[in-house]
Design a protein around this motif. Structure first.
Motif, PDB file in Angstrom:
ATOM      1  N   ASN A  80       2.873   6.041   1.765  1.00  0.00           N
ATOM      2  CA  ASN A  80       1.430   6.235   1.747  1.00  0.00           C
ATOM      3  C   ASN A  80       1.063   7.010   2.999  1.00  0.00           C
ATOM      4  O   ASN A  80       1.104   6.470   4.095  1.00  0.00           O
ATOM      5  CB  ASN A  80       0.708   4.881   1.720  1.00  0.00           C
ATOM      6  N   ASP A 136       4.645   3.483  -1.091  1.00  0.00           N
ATOM      7  CA  ASP A 136       5.350   4.025  -2.236  1.00  0.00           C
ATOM      8  C   ASP A 136       6.172   2.932  -2.915  1.00  0.00           C
ATOM      9  O   ASP A 136       6.879   2.187  -2.249  1.00  0.00           O
ATOM     10  CB  ASP A 136       6.272   5.131  -1.721  1.00  0.00           C
ATOM     11  N   HIS A 194       0.801  -1.222   0.000  1.00  0.00           N
ATOM     12  CA  HIS A 194       0.000   0.000   0.000  1.00  0.00           C
ATOM     13  C   HIS A 194       0.835   1.274   0.000  1.00  0.00           C
ATOM     14  O   HIS A 194       0.282   2.365  -0.041  1.00  0.00           O
ATOM     15  CB  HIS A 194      -0.940   0.012   1.217  1.00  0.00           C
TER      16      HIS A 194
END
Length: 161
Positions: free
Chosen positions: A105, A82, A80
């Motif tokens: 994120n 980078d 979820h």
């Protein structure tokens, strides 16, 4: 690489207890930091490194649980976060072992409630079950850090020498 709060709760913002000094890839005041590429096959080496490091630092009692926590937080960050990768920081200070996982994120982590036949979505449920405290804090440039801590066993007089 050797690598709000409360048990079962606390996906709120905040800092981990006793965040200590960390150093790249070697023990420094009981701290270790490593950057990992965004590849899921690197999760197992991170877990093994966390376990080995905590054993090396003399706190094997929390090593296996922290290894599982590392697995869950790193997988979440890779799925979820980078695509540039994540940073894992492991510290031992005073009465806590703390694992921090920084990703790209900036959104807050959300505990999911998967159906019994769902293949995923249980990572933070496991973190809640294992960690004494956990939470997250927003970072800069759209990043965030999710952390979890385990309380170290008290050292008795016979262990102090």
């Amino acid at each position: 690489m050797p690598l709000s709060t409360g048990r079962g709760g606390g996906s709120g913002e905040g800092d981990p207890p006793h965040r200590g000094h960390s150093a790249r890839r070697h023990r420094a005041s009981a701290g270790d930091l490593v950057d990992i590429a965004p590849q899921l096959h690197l999760v197992a080496p991170v877990r093994h490194a966390v376990i080995a490091t905590l054993r090396l630092w003399g706190v094997p009692e929390v090593a296996d649980d922290m290894g599982q926590i590392a697995t869950e937080l790193v997988v979440n960050a890779l799925l979820h976060g980078d695509p540039a990768g994540v940073t894992v920081i492991l510290t031992v200070r005073d009465s806590d072992a703390v694992l921090e996982v920084d990703d790209g994120n900036g959104g807050h982590p959300a505990v999911r409630h998967p159906a019994t036949d769902d293949e995923g979505g249980r990572g933070l449920i496991l973190v809640q079950a294992l960690a004494d405290r956990w939470g997250y804090r927003p970072g800069t440039c759209g990043r965030k850090t999710v952390w979890a801590s385990l309380t170290l066993p008290e050292v008795g007089p016979e262990d102090a020498s």
